[in-house]
Design an enzyme around this catalytic site. Structure first.
Site, mmCIF file in Angstrom:
data_model
loop_
_atom_site.group_PDB
_atom_site.id
_atom_site.type_symbol
_atom_site.label_atom_id
_atom_site.label_comp_id
_atom_site.label_asym_id
_atom_site.label_seq_id
_atom_site.Cartn_x
_atom_site.Cartn_y
_atom_site.Cartn_z
ATOM 1 N N GLY A 198 25.442 -1.819 33.585
ATOM 2 C CA GLY A 198 24.127 -1.517 34.134
ATOM 3 C C GLY A 198 24.215 -0.671 35.386
ATOM 4 O O GLY A 198 25.298 -0.305 35.846
ATOM 5 N N LYS A 227 0.824 -1.209 0.000
ATOM 6 C CA LYS A 227 0.000 0.000 0.000
ATOM 7 C C LYS A 227 0.861 1.264 0.000
ATOM 8 O O LYS A 227 1.738 1.435 0.852
ATOM 9 C CB LYS A 227 -0.899 -0.003 1.247
ATOM 10 N N LYS A 250 -0.472 4.452 -0.014
ATOM 11 C CA LYS A 250 -1.185 5.641 0.489
ATOM 12 C C LYS A 250 -0.510 6.291 1.702
ATOM 13 O O LYS A 250 -0.388 7.517 1.757
ATOM 14 C CB LYS A 250 -2.641 5.274 0.815
ATOM 15 N N GLU A 310 32.917 -1.502 23.575
ATOM 16 C CA GLU A 310 31.910 -1.669 22.513
ATOM 17 C C GLU A 310 31.593 -0.361 21.787
ATOM 18 O O GLU A 310 31.126 -0.376 20.657
ATOM 19 C CB GLU A 310 30.623 -2.286 23.081
ATOM 20 N N HIS A 338 34.078 0.929 28.290
ATOM 21 C CA HIS A 338 33.169 0.269 27.338
ATOM 22 C C HIS A 338 33.847 0.149 25.976
ATOM 23 O O HIS A 338 33.703 1.053 25.150
ATOM 24 C CB HIS A 338 31.898 1.112 27.157
ATOM 25 N N CYS A 372 32.100 -2.806 32.454
ATOM 26 C CA CYS A 372 31.659 -1.769 33.387
ATOM 27 C C CYS A 372 31.028 -2.408 34.624
ATOM 28 O O CYS A 372 31.756 -3.000 35.411
ATOM 29 C CB CYS A 372 30.764 -0.759 32.684
ATOM 30 N N GLN A 407 32.756 -4.743 37.558
ATOM 31 C CA GLN A 407 32.596 -4.515 39.006
ATOM 32 C C GLN A 407 32.045 -5.779 39.670
ATOM 33 O O GLN A 407 32.465 -6.148 40.771
ATOM 34 C CB GLN A 407 31.684 -3.307 39.248
HETATM 35 N N1 GLN Z 1 26.619 1.424 37.858
HETATM 36 C C1 GLN Z 1 28.028 1.353 37.681
HETATM 37 C C2 GLN Z 1 28.702 2.711 37.940
HETATM 38 O O1 GLN Z 1 28.064 3.725 37.919
HETATM 39 C C3 GLN Z 1 28.384 0.830 36.296
HETATM 40 C C4 GLN Z 1 27.925 1.692 35.183
HETATM 41 C C5 GLN Z 1 27.896 0.988 33.854
HETATM 42 O O2 GLN Z 1 27.865 -0.245 33.786
HETATM 43 N N2 GLN Z 1 27.855 1.743 32.757
HETATM 44 O O3 GLN Z 1 29.885 2.757 38.156
#
Ligand code: GLN
Length: 559
Positions: free
Chosen positions: A374, A207, A209, A529, A527, A401, A405
């Protein structure tokens, strides 16, 4: 050393490109969101760069947050970080992956930033006596930002992606700015509009439209698109494309289709096959010469398509049900698997659902495990479970990260016997704060843009895995965190077999930990990535996936 002028001259000579005024390409979207404007913009940039042009892509986001740093992944997917420490939209990750050109703070601007600048100007008295209005003050500030990168003289093409969908109230000031800029720039500016052509299964018909309506909406705000890119799940027959051209006032060769493909990496060549890059060049008054040099890109696609054996990686995180939450990790793994001649079999493992009783079932058979970044407590115990299981089974493991930890905390609990070891992010009363708030973070009250952000140097121990992977002892990678490895515990970790192999030379912060007695057990506070691209894949991801492949082959040989 050549002067800049000489370098530019030789660059132009090399590609036989006459010196040109900066060209602006605007990319808008209609019908529905999530059509992949970012991928289309990145693909065009990839093709233009392969023709020898200097290209950058910027994104204007219509929301009021100053940046996406305070948004959670449910709202906004991954938050991508530039080398200069700006928290940005994940599309900037695609721009870098496809062009290998670094982006900066100037490449992502939100409505919030525009208003903040205008309001600061107003308070300073820049508009004394005047009423401050959306037109002209907000639109002028948008236009100023659109031209910032162009004004550096560093680029031949500035591709500007306008976030959101035509018809949204909040994107109107951006579209008005595009309208004015196109009028001012004449042939130096073009507009590409991306729409969707749905296939109705009941009627077995495509479609057009919604596309016609979407173009009409754009015309209502004074913008006539020069090219249309039609996203579709099925091939759109030529007569139908011609009909769209006729109803939308565009040339027939300027209606390009973008059919769903197995991977985003196939999009540039699919667009090139329809002469997309040539048509764009002609629209800005450049007669295309020859073909783009896509040798390296095609080599990557060949590897991707020829890989028969797979490598199975498990990604442990709490956002695994969201396809965009770990975008850069997914793409870095995909690139690393491809360069290792393997097909990536990526399994998502929800950290909230992982525990000692199902670890065998969920983790057995993996060739490598990644523990994701995270924030906050949710799902953290599952990460510890994954890490202990990975250590005990000696599976190649990569912590990024928060993942790094967690490696430190799990080691402290299980190997050092510090049962209450934790990060003060999760438990501020712990007597063993092996991960603690960075000193400079202790007095920060604002949450926006205040983490340790962007690229920092890292000195690697020469005999470390990381140094071997990078082929260097001095690297620079991007960060986004508030907490760090607690220096007070360093000796105990080193003595028990977890080594701190990467250190930031200026601050002494621990950036990398490794357990050399295991196959591949590496955690990075940074990071990696964010900097992995097709042209320049992350050495650490390459090495991790190579270790996973070796582990897989080793088990297969025994079986
Ligand atoms: N929460 C963790 C910190 O603030 C790791 C942060 C993350 O994984 N980007 O150090």
């Amino acid at each position: 050393m050549n002067t800049v002028a000489e370098q530019v001259a030789s660059h132009l000579l090399k590609f036989q490109i006459p010196s040109l005024e900066t060209k602006y390409i605007f990319v808008t979207g209609g019908v529905v969101s999530s059509l992949g404007k970012g991928i289309i913009s990145a693909s065009l940039a990839c093709l233009l760069k392969a023709r020898g042009y200097r290209v950058t892509i910027q994104k204007f986001d219509p929301y009021i947050n100053i940046d996406p740093g305070t948004l959670n992944p449910y709202e906004h997917g991954e938050c991508y970080v530039t080398v200069d420490g700006q928290e940005t939209d994940l599309d900037l990750g695609h721009y870098e992956r496809f062009t290998n050109v670094r982006t900066t703070r100037a490449n992502n601007v939100t409505t919030g930033r525009i208003y903040q600048n205008v309001i600061n100007n107003e308070r300073r008295g820049d508009y004394l006596g005047k009423t401050v209005q959306i037109i002209p003050h907000i639109t002028d500030e948008i236009k100023r930002n659109v031209k910032l990168l162009g004004n550096t003289g560093d680029y031949d093409f500035i591709i500007t992606e306008i976030g959101g969908t035509v018809g949204d109230i909040e994107s109107l000031p951006f579209l008005e700015s595009v309208r004015q800029l196109r009028w001012e720039m004449g042939r130096n500016a073009v507009c590409i509009h991306l729409t969707y052509v749905p296939f109705l299964h009941a009627a077995k018909e495509l479609k057009t439209k919604p596309t016609q309506h979407s173009v009409k909406q754009l015309q209502e705000v004074g913008i006539q698109p020069d090219l249309l890119v039609l996203r579709t799940e099925h091939d759109i027959p030529a007569p139908m494309r011609k009909k769209i051209a006729q109803f939308c006032n565009v040339d027939p060769d300027s209606v390009i289709q973008s059919v769903d493909l197995p991977t985003i990496y196939e999009v540039p060549m699919a667009l090139h096959a329809q002469r997309f890059d040539q048509t764009v060049l002609r629209k800005v008054g450049i007669e295309p010469q020859g073909e783009p040099d896509m040798k390296r890109w095609i080599n990557f696609i060949d590897k991707m398509q020829n890989a028969t054996e797979k490598v199975t990686i498990g990604l442990v995180g709490k956002y695994v049900e969201l396809q965009d939450a770990y975008k850069s990790i997914n793409e870095s793994l995909f690139q690393a698997a491809t360069y290792n001649d393997r097909r990536l079999d990526l399994r998502y493992i929800h950290s909230e659902r992982l525990n000692d009783s199902n670890a065998d079932e969920l983790l057995s058979g993996l060739d490598g495990i990644i523990v994701a970044p995270g924030f906050g407590q949710r799902g953290i115990e599952g990460k510890f479970t994954a890490l202990r299981w990975a250590r005990e089974h000696d599976v190649p493991t990569f912590g990024i990260c928060l993942g790094m930890q967690c490696m430190v905390i799990e080691w402290a609990r299980d190997v050092l016997g510090l049962a209450d070891a934790n990060s003060t992010e999760m438990d501020h009363t712990t007597s063993n704060n092996v991960i603690d708030l960075m000193e400079e973070q202790k007095h920060i009250s604002n949450m926006g843009g205040t983490m340790r952000l962007g690229a920092y140097d890292c000195e690697l121990r020469p005999d470390s895995r990381a140094a071997r992977a990078y082929g260097s002892t001095r690297i620079s990678e991007r960060h986004r965190h508030r907490y760090e490895f607690n220096e007070d515990y360093r000796e105990r970790f080193e003595a028990s077999g977890m080594r701190c192999t990467g250190i930031n030379p200026a601050s002494g912060l621990v950036e990398v930990v490794e357990v050399p007695s295991l196959r591949w057990y590496v955690g990075t506070q940074y990071h990696p990535e964010y900097s992995s691209t097709v042209e320049s894949p992350s050495p650490l991801f390459l090495d991790f996936v190579a270790a996973a492949v070796a582990y897989r082959d080793e088990r297969a040989a025994k079986a």
